[in-house]
Design a protein around this motif. Structure first.
Motif, PDB file in Angstrom:
ATOM      1  N   LEU A  90      -1.411   7.713  17.874  1.00 50.30           N
ATOM      2  CA  LEU A  90      -0.901   6.766  16.887  1.00 50.30           C
ATOM      3  C   LEU A  90      -2.004   6.050  16.121  1.00 50.30           C
ATOM      4  O   LEU A  90      -1.809   5.712  14.945  1.00 50.30           O
ATOM      5  N   ALA A  91      -3.119   5.776  16.756  1.00 47.23           N
ATOM      6  CA  ALA A  91      -4.223   5.056  16.099  1.00 47.23           C
ATOM      7  C   ALA A  91      -5.518   5.804  16.378  1.00 47.23           C
ATOM      8  O   ALA A  91      -6.326   5.388  17.214  1.00 47.23           O
ATOM      9  N   LEU A  92      -5.700   6.911  15.684  1.00 44.34           N
ATOM     10  CA  LEU A  92      -6.854   7.776  15.935  1.00 44.34           C
ATOM     11  C   LEU A  92      -8.168   7.074  15.605  1.00 44.34           C
ATOM     12  O   LEU A  92      -9.160   7.205  16.341  1.00 44.34           O
ATOM     13  N   LEU A  93      -8.207   6.321  14.513  1.00 43.87           N
ATOM     14  CA  LEU A  93      -9.443   5.638  14.137  1.00 43.87           C
ATOM     15  C   LEU A  93      -9.839   4.590  15.174  1.00 43.87           C
ATOM     16  O   LEU A  93     -11.022   4.441  15.493  1.00 43.87           O
ATOM     17  N   LEU A 122       0.810  -1.223   0.000  1.00 38.93           N
ATOM     18  CA  LEU A 122       0.000   0.000   0.000  1.00 38.93           C
ATOM     19  C   LEU A 122       0.840   1.268   0.000  1.00 38.93           C
ATOM     20  O   LEU A 122       0.348   2.323  -0.397  1.00 38.93           O
ATOM     21  N   TRP A 123       2.070   1.143   0.438  1.00 36.67           N
ATOM     22  CA  TRP A 123       2.907   2.334   0.575  1.00 36.67           C
ATOM     23  C   TRP A 123       3.381   2.808  -0.792  1.00 36.67           C
ATOM     24  O   TRP A 123       3.942   2.054  -1.574  1.00 36.67           O
ATOM     25  N   LYS A 124       3.167   4.066  -1.075  1.00 38.29           N
ATOM     26  CA  LYS A 124       3.563   4.641  -2.351  1.00 38.29           C
ATOM     27  C   LYS A 124       5.037   5.033  -2.322  1.00 38.29           C
ATOM     28  O   LYS A 124       5.578   5.318  -1.265  1.00 38.29           O
ATOM     29  N   LEU A 154     -15.275  -3.335  11.873  1.00 32.83           N
ATOM     30  CA  LEU A 154     -14.753  -1.968  11.826  1.00 32.83           C
ATOM     31  C   LEU A 154     -13.428  -1.844  12.572  1.00 32.83           C
ATOM     32  O   LEU A 154     -12.524  -1.108  12.159  1.00 32.83           O
ATOM     33  N   MET A 155     -13.316  -2.579  13.678  1.00 36.40           N
ATOM     34  CA  MET A 155     -12.071  -2.535  14.443  1.00 36.40           C
ATOM     35  C   MET A 155     -10.906  -3.108  13.642  1.00 36.40           C
ATOM     36  O   MET A 155      -9.793  -2.564  13.655  1.00 36.40           O
ATOM     37  N   SER A 156     -11.141  -4.198  12.925  1.00 34.08           N
ATOM     38  CA  SER A 156     -10.080  -4.786  12.103  1.00 34.08           C
ATOM     39  C   SER A 156      -9.635  -3.825  11.011  1.00 34.08           C
ATOM     40  O   SER A 156      -8.427  -3.625  10.776  1.00 34.08           O
ATOM     41  N   GLY A 157     -10.605  -3.206  10.344  1.00 41.77           N
ATOM     42  CA  GLY A 157     -10.247  -2.231   9.326  1.00 41.77           C
ATOM     43  C   GLY A 157      -9.521  -1.025   9.893  1.00 41.77           C
ATOM     44  O   GLY A 157      -8.560  -0.514   9.288  1.00 41.77           O
ATOM     45  N   SER A 158      -9.948  -0.572  11.058  1.00 44.44           N
ATOM     46  CA  SER A 158      -9.282   0.572  11.686  1.00 44.44           C
ATOM     47  C   SER A 158      -7.842   0.250  12.062  1.00 44.44           C
ATOM     48  O   SER A 158      -6.936   1.084  11.892  1.00 44.44           O
ATOM     49  N   TRP A 159      -7.599  -0.965  12.546  1.00 47.25           N
ATOM     50  CA  TRP A 159      -6.231  -1.354  12.893  1.00 47.25           C
ATOM     51  C   TRP A 159      -5.353  -1.442  11.647  1.00 47.25           C
ATOM     52  O   TRP A 159      -4.172  -1.037  11.682  1.00 47.25           O
ATOM     53  N   MET A 160      -5.864  -1.956  10.549  1.00 49.35           N
ATOM     54  CA  MET A 160      -5.074  -2.034   9.320  1.00 49.35           C
ATOM     55  C   MET A 160      -4.713  -0.646   8.821  1.00 49.35           C
ATOM     56  O   MET A 160      -3.558  -0.378   8.450  1.00 49.35           O
ATOM     57  N   VAL A 161      -5.687   0.258   8.826  1.00 49.89           N
ATOM     58  CA  VAL A 161      -5.409   1.633   8.386  1.00 49.89           C
ATOM     59  C   VAL A 161      -4.432   2.315   9.337  1.00 49.89           C
ATOM     60  O   VAL A 161      -3.523   3.049   8.918  1.00 49.89           O
ATOM     61  N   SER A 162      -4.588   2.070  10.619  1.00 56.06           N
ATOM     62  CA  SER A 162      -3.691   2.681  11.602  1.00 56.06           C
ATOM     63  C   SER A 162      -2.264   2.163  11.434  1.00 56.06           C
ATOM     64  O   SER A 162      -1.292   2.933  11.522  1.00 56.06           O
TER      65      SER A 162
END
Length: 417
Positions: free
Chosen positions: A155-158, A76-78, A178-186
């Motif tokens: 560090l993990a606002l979401l 995902l990192w550009k 939602l928690m799993s997605g938030s951790w991945m984005v964080s």
């Protein structure tokens, strides 16, 4: 990998065209490289694109969860566009390959050096050990609860926002998705922040400080409004979360994964052994109290026992003195030169009594029964008692006179006279 240049320690490469570089890890394990890292620094006057190259085609082939997350974040990192970048490679990790694409014909320099003791790794390892062993007490501390809330919010606002709005989500399945997605984005944002921390601090320091201040104050206010944890279930969940975080810190705090696994296993065993060790200590205290000797009773010697013990100890000490004087280490000539009666000393060493018969007779005449000294002591005591008796008798007579009644006159006294 065939078209990439291999990097080695202490290399300094200067180029101006597009090229790819790879650092191949040393597969021989040495404990001296437990906290060692290889630092790769690329700098140029003009901007260039830094693009990491992954050797794995699919992240599902990752052996551990950490490798899967790192692979997903790397996809995902550009690519980064900058004038200077810094790359830290763990010893005994995976081979690292990256590509440098300069936008202008301007030389760039690639430097490779080894740091034997990386302070960041050592700090992560020590923090993980400390956090695991003190997780139970820290989970019950209100100050650490507020500090954890601030760190999580920054560090993990979401994730922090989702935990705050948990009561408004009716279904648990929806919340965990939602928690799993938030951790991945964080995790993605944390990885990007870690890789671009120098550029963000140099170019956008004010915005970064503003974000830390605003989010930190907001997180503290929300945590203060909810208050610290009170129920045992929430405290237990918080403890397990801290221990899991400690395992992550320990894993990323060393360069040899086997050592990290061993430390984690030993930590778990130490936590599991606390109850048997406590029971063993309790049993040991009980046994010590049971076999503890009773209070010592002192026996007082009688006068006869005291005299016999004194005589026996005197005889033993004299025999020790004779044996010492007969030994070759005794300075006989120096002792003889300082003695007034060397013949008597020689007779004592050969076995004669230490006191002569004349001295014994004189002692008996002076201090024995019927001696002048004993009579003098007795007479002094008697004279002192006699001196005290008249004074006491006078005093008693005065008291008797005061106590006697008044005499009655005899009526026939004149007639008899």
């Amino acid at each position: 990998g065939k078209n990439c240049s291999l990097l080695q320690e202490m290399d300094v490469i200067q180029k101006q065209d597009e090229n790819c570089y790879c650092y191949v890890q040393n597969r021989t394990t040495h404990l001296q490289y437990l906290w060692s890292t290889v630092q790769i620094k690329v700098n140029s006057k003009e901007k260039f694109r830094f693009e990491p190259i992954s050797e794995k085609s699919s992240c599902w082939n990752s052996e551990t969860v950490f490798e899967f997350v790192a692979c997903a974040v790397q996809i995902l990192w550009k690519p980064e566009t900058c004038t200077e970048t810094f790359l830290s490679i763990k010893q005994y990790g995976e081979d690292v390959c990256f590509k440098i694409q300069p936008f202008k014909i301007e030389p760039y320099i690639v430097r490779v050096k080894r740091e034997m003791l990386d302070g960041k790794l050592l700090f992560l390892f020590v923090a993980g050990i400390f956090l695991f062993h003190f997780a139970n007490s820290l989970s019950r501390s209100a100050k650490f609860f507020y500090l954890s809330g601030i760190i999580l919010g920054v560090l993990a606002l979401l994730v922090f926002v989702l935990l705050t709005l948990k009561r408004f989500i009716p279904r648990h399945s929806t919340f965990w998705i939602l928690m799993s997605g938030s951790w991945m984005v964080s995790l993605y944002f944390i990885y990007c922040f870690k890789e671009n921390i120098q550029w963000l601090w140099s170019e956008h320091k004010n915005y970064l400080l503003g974000y830390f201040l605003a989010v930190g104050i907001t997180s503290f206010a929300i945590c203060y409004q909810h208050g610290p944890l009170t129920t045992e279930l929430s405290i237990t969940l918080f403890t397990w979360t801290l221990q899991l975080t400690a395992f992550v810190l320990i894993y990323f705090g060393v360069t040899i994964p086997q050592v990290a696994y061993a430390v984690i296993a030993v930590s778990l065993c130490s936590k599991g052994l606390c109850y048997p060790l406590g029971a063993a200590c309790h049993i040991a205290r009980k046994m010590k109290h049971h076999f503890k000797s009773k209070k010592m009773a002192f026996k007082y010697l009688t006068e006869e026992e005291y005299r016999e013990q004194g005589e026996s100890e005197t005889i033993r000490a004299l025999e020790e003195l004779r044996s010492f004087c007969r030994s070759p280490d005794f300075p006989s000539w120096i002792a003889v030169s300082k003695l007034q009666a060397p013949h008597r000393f020689a007779a004592f060493v050969l076995g004669s009594p230490h006191v002569s018969s004349a001295e014994t007779k004189a002692h008996d005449e002076l201090y024995g029964i019927g001696s002048f000294f004993l009579e003098e002591q007795l007479f002094e005591t008697r004279a002192q008692s006699e001196q005290d008796e008249p004074a006491n008798s006078v005093h008693e007579d005065e008291e008797n006179e005061n106590e006697m009644p008044t005499q009655i006159p005899f009526p026939y006294a004149t007639e008899l006279l």
